[in-house]
Design a protein around this motif. Structure first.
Motif, mmCIF file in Angstrom:
data_model
loop_
_atom_site.group_PDB
_atom_site.id
_atom_site.type_symbol
_atom_site.label_atom_id
_atom_site.label_comp_id
_atom_site.label_asym_id
_atom_site.label_seq_id
_atom_site.Cartn_x
_atom_site.Cartn_y
_atom_site.Cartn_z
ATOM 1 N N GLY A 125 -5.306 -1.333 8.317
ATOM 2 C CA GLY A 125 -4.809 -1.004 6.979
ATOM 3 C C GLY A 125 -3.303 -1.075 6.819
ATOM 4 O O GLY A 125 -2.806 -0.957 5.700
ATOM 5 N N TYR A 126 -2.566 -1.290 7.908
ATOM 6 C CA TYR A 126 -1.104 -1.243 7.785
ATOM 7 C C TYR A 126 -0.576 -2.292 6.802
ATOM 8 O O TYR A 126 0.270 -1.996 5.962
ATOM 9 C CB TYR A 126 -0.406 -1.376 9.150
ATOM 10 N N LYS A 127 -1.100 -3.521 6.936
ATOM 11 C CA LYS A 127 -0.614 -4.617 6.075
ATOM 12 C C LYS A 127 -0.787 -4.257 4.596
ATOM 13 O O LYS A 127 0.113 -4.442 3.792
ATOM 14 C CB LYS A 127 -1.433 -5.878 6.356
ATOM 15 N N LYS A 128 -1.977 -3.741 4.284
ATOM 16 C CA LYS A 128 -2.287 -3.376 2.902
ATOM 17 C C LYS A 128 -1.382 -2.221 2.443
ATOM 18 O O LYS A 128 -0.884 -2.219 1.319
ATOM 19 C CB LYS A 128 -3.761 -2.965 2.826
ATOM 20 N N ALA A 129 -1.188 -1.250 3.338
ATOM 21 C CA ALA A 129 -0.331 -0.103 3.005
ATOM 22 C C ALA A 129 1.089 -0.594 2.721
ATOM 23 O O ALA A 129 1.724 -0.173 1.752
ATOM 24 C CB ALA A 129 -0.347 0.908 4.147
ATOM 25 N N ALA A 130 1.576 -1.524 3.567
ATOM 26 C CA ALA A 130 2.951 -2.017 3.408
ATOM 27 C C ALA A 130 3.098 -2.856 2.137
ATOM 28 O O ALA A 130 4.191 -2.949 1.582
ATOM 29 C CB ALA A 130 3.351 -2.820 4.638
ATOM 30 N N LYS A 131 2.002 -3.486 1.700
ATOM 31 C CA LYS A 131 2.041 -4.285 0.466
ATOM 32 C C LYS A 131 2.147 -3.377 -0.766
ATOM 33 O O LYS A 131 2.764 -3.721 -1.758
ATOM 34 C CB LYS A 131 0.732 -5.079 0.366
ATOM 35 N N ASN A 132 1.519 -2.220 -0.677
ATOM 36 C CA ASN A 132 1.443 -1.336 -1.842
ATOM 37 C C ASN A 132 2.517 -0.252 -1.887
ATOM 38 O O ASN A 132 2.836 0.253 -2.957
ATOM 39 C CB ASN A 132 0.072 -0.656 -1.894
ATOM 40 N N PHE A 133 3.001 0.117 -0.697
ATOM 41 C CA PHE A 133 3.911 1.272 -0.641
ATOM 42 C C PHE A 133 5.154 0.975 0.184
ATOM 43 O O PHE A 133 5.203 -0.011 0.918
ATOM 44 C CB PHE A 133 3.168 2.480 -0.037
ATOM 45 N N ASP A 134 6.121 1.904 0.084
ATOM 46 C CA ASP A 134 7.313 1.833 0.925
ATOM 47 C C ASP A 134 7.017 2.714 2.153
ATOM 48 O O ASP A 134 7.176 3.932 2.095
ATOM 49 C CB ASP A 134 8.507 2.373 0.113
ATOM 50 N N VAL A 135 6.548 2.071 3.216
ATOM 51 C CA VAL A 135 6.121 2.831 4.407
ATOM 52 C C VAL A 135 7.358 3.231 5.213
ATOM 53 O O VAL A 135 8.078 2.377 5.721
ATOM 54 C CB VAL A 135 5.146 1.998 5.272
ATOM 55 N N LYS A 136 7.596 4.538 5.307
ATOM 56 C CA LYS A 136 8.816 5.043 5.957
ATOM 57 C C LYS A 136 8.607 5.383 7.431
ATOM 58 O O LYS A 136 9.577 5.544 8.174
ATOM 59 C CB LYS A 136 9.327 6.285 5.215
ATOM 60 N N ALA A 137 7.346 5.563 7.841
ATOM 61 C CA ALA A 137 7.034 5.822 9.253
ATOM 62 C C ALA A 137 5.558 5.509 9.457
ATOM 63 O O ALA A 137 4.763 5.588 8.516
ATOM 64 C CB ALA A 137 7.316 7.277 9.607
#
Ligand SMILES: Cc1cc2nc3c(=O)[nH]c(=O)nc-3n(C[C@H](O)[C@H](O)[C@H](O)COP(=O)(O)O)c2cc1C
Length: 170
Positions: free
Chosen positions: A57-69
């Motif tokens: 899910g990281y790729k999808k999370a990074a596409k939708n949000f500003d992943v800070k950690a």
């Protein structure tokens, strides 16, 4: 920081995310819910389970949000994992990456994941059980494969929260 967001197959990452959210005082969502509940580009901390070194899910999370950690949750002991390797394999930029040990429960897996892990447990398990001088990490891996188990550690999650506070991420 808006929320803690996770992807979990058998529940261990969910448990880590819930503990982290409580300690950090942030709401927690699974990735699917987060996409409809949060705004695009919101700051999040993302936790995903490790599948062959990839953070689900990281790729999808990074596409939708500003992943800070990012926290990667796997079955290996913390000593057996390199966060640098996880970072590179998942093309994570300059944000901090942590590794947390989750657990293993074959009964909570389905389909291909269950099939892959039961054949891996048999193969790697046989090899490990025949190995004469096993390291502590190998002993733990063998125990998890043979008996399953929950290795979620509140203390490790507290350490992650302290690092995030120290880095002013939360
Ligand atoms: C198909 C498959 C591949 C896996 N690959 C890895 C891996 O590369 N490294 C690791 O540490 N754990 C690996 N695991 C174990 C899971 O990451 C571990 O059980 C994790 O705690 C599962 O989290 P969950 O309960 O949130 O789904 C794998 C599990 C499955 C089913």
């Amino acid at each position: 920081m808006k929320a803690v967001v996770y992807t979990s197959e058998s529940g261990f990452t969910k448990k880590c995310a819930e503990i982290l959210s409580e300690k950090a005082g942030l709401p927690v969502y699974d990735l699917k819910t987060a996409i409809s509940a949060l705004a695009k580009g919101d700051e999040i901390i993302y936790l995903g389970w490790l599948m062959a070194g990839f953070i689900k899910g990281y790729k999808k999370a990074a596409k939708n949000f500003d992943v800070k950690a990012v926290c990667a949750v796997g079955m290996g002991t913390p000593g057996s994992q390199s966060t640098e390797k996880i970072k590179n394999q998942n093309h994570i930029g300059i944000v901090p990456v942590f590794y947390l040990q989750g657990g293993f429960d074959i009964n909570k897996l389905h389909g291909l994941n269950k099939y892959m892990m039961s054949s891996m447990s048999k193969g790697v398990g046989k090899k490990l059980s025949e190995k004469p001088d096993k390291t502590v990490d190998e002993k733990d891996m063998l125990d998890l494969m043979l008996n399953g188990g929950d290795r979620v550690s509140e203390e490790s999650i507290s350490q992650v929260v302290s690092c995030l506070k120290g880095a002013k991420i939360i």
